[in-house]
Design a protein around this motif. Structure first.
Motif, PDB file in Angstrom:
ATOM      1  N   LEU A   2      40.048  -3.292  -6.434  1.00 55.72           N
ATOM      2  CA  LEU A   2      39.950  -2.014  -7.150  1.00 55.72           C
ATOM      3  C   LEU A   2      38.943  -1.070  -6.480  1.00 55.72           C
ATOM      4  N   ASN A   3      38.526  -1.406  -5.290  1.00 55.87           N
ATOM      5  CA  ASN A   3      37.624  -0.497  -4.566  1.00 55.87           C
ATOM      6  C   ASN A   3      38.310   0.858  -4.403  1.00 55.87           C
ATOM      7  N   GLY A   4      37.608   1.920  -4.804  1.00 56.90           N
ATOM      8  CA  GLY A   4      38.183   3.267  -4.668  1.00 56.90           C
ATOM      9  C   GLY A   4      39.165   3.616  -5.771  1.00 56.90           C
ATOM     10  N   VAL A   5      39.358   2.713  -6.744  1.00 57.82           N
ATOM     11  CA  VAL A   5      40.273   3.000  -7.864  1.00 57.82           C
ATOM     12  C   VAL A   5      39.441   3.374  -9.093  1.00 57.82           C
ATOM     13  N   LYS A   6      39.825   4.474  -9.739  1.00 59.53           N
ATOM     14  CA  LYS A   6      39.154   4.839 -10.992  1.00 59.53           C
ATOM     15  C   LYS A   6      39.651   3.908 -12.091  1.00 59.53           C
ATOM     16  N   VAL A  21      40.142  11.418 -19.263  1.00 59.81           N
ATOM     17  CA  VAL A  21      40.009  10.396 -18.215  1.00 59.81           C
ATOM     18  C   VAL A  21      40.637  10.893 -16.919  1.00 59.81           C
ATOM     19  N   ILE A  22      41.786  11.484 -17.024  1.00 61.60           N
ATOM     20  CA  ILE A  22      42.511  11.887 -15.811  1.00 61.60           C
ATOM     21  C   ILE A  22      41.818  13.055 -15.105  1.00 61.60           C
ATOM     22  N   LYS A  23      41.027  13.796 -15.868  1.00 61.92           N
ATOM     23  CA  LYS A  23      40.300  14.939 -15.274  1.00 61.92           C
ATOM     24  C   LYS A  23      39.078  14.491 -14.498  1.00 61.92           C
ATOM     25  N   GLU A  24      38.607  13.252 -14.754  1.00 57.39           N
ATOM     26  CA  GLU A  24      37.357  12.780 -14.115  1.00 57.39           C
ATOM     27  C   GLU A  24      37.528  12.594 -12.624  1.00 57.39           C
TER      28      GLU A  24
END
Ligand SMILES: Cc1cc2nc3c(=O)[nH]c(=O)nc-3n(C[C@H](O)[C@H](O)[C@H](O)COP(=O)(O)O)c2cc1C
Length: 158
Positions: A77-81, A155-158
């Motif tokens: 999950l490196n680089g995954v929000k 969440v999607i805006k972060e």
């Protein structure tokens, strides 16, 4: 943006929350909302955002969610929000103050989901969130589906 929402649900309340999130993100994003038992681990490759949710059962996520989180390879999950949510008792619906105290201090599923997602390398972009039911089998407290839809948009805006 490629988004996967993974959930478990015993009585259907967490499923409703997860679907409300998926629907609110709409067709603008590439969103899939899947029950945990239908998720092959390869699904997590190439994601921009992974959201995981579970009913709180004895202060924890369900076994299926915990097993799914364990199966995610280290660093994948490196680089995954990532973001985590649960459903849980509304404290105001519990009559006994002793039980209220135990539920409150025992903790909730979302925090442990968030910790496991971080351990796998995920970038936690929102504090773990809880959505409320008014009884063991539900229903959801009024307004929670709308709150879930709004939360997913944040969440999607972060
Ligand atoms: C065996 C059991 C244990 C539970 N433990 C907790 C708990 O520790 N804390 C809490 O807030 N709610 C607890 N609940 C309430 C659940 O969170 C509630 O059933 C769940 O949110 C419903 O979601 P679902 O319809 O997706 O299964 C428990 C419910 C059951 C049946």
């Amino acid at each position: 943006m490629k988004v996967l929402i993974v959930y478990d649900s015993v009585f259907g309340n967490t499923e409703q929350i997860a679907q409300a999130m998926g629907n609110s993100l709409g067709s603008k994003e590439n969103v899939e909302t899947l029950r945990v038992n239908d998720v092959k681990i390869e699904k997590i490759t190439g994601l921009d955002l992974l959201i995981v949710g579970s009913p709180t059962r004895a202060f924890r996520p369900t076994k299926a969610i915990t097993n799914f989180l364990k199966r995610i390879p280290t660093n994948s999950l490196n680089g995954v929000k990532v973001a985590a949510f649960d459903t849980r008792f509304s404290l105001s619906s519990i009559k006994s103050s002793a039980i209220r105290f135990i539920v409150k201090t025992g903790g909730y599923a979302a925090k442990s989901i968030a910790n496991r997602l971080k351990k796998k390398g995920g970038d936690l972009i929102m504090p773990p969130e809880g959505f409320l039911v008014t009884g063991e089998e539900g229903p959801l407290k009024k307004g929670e589906l709308e709150r879930a839809a709004d939360w997913a948009k944040l969440v999607i805006k972060e």
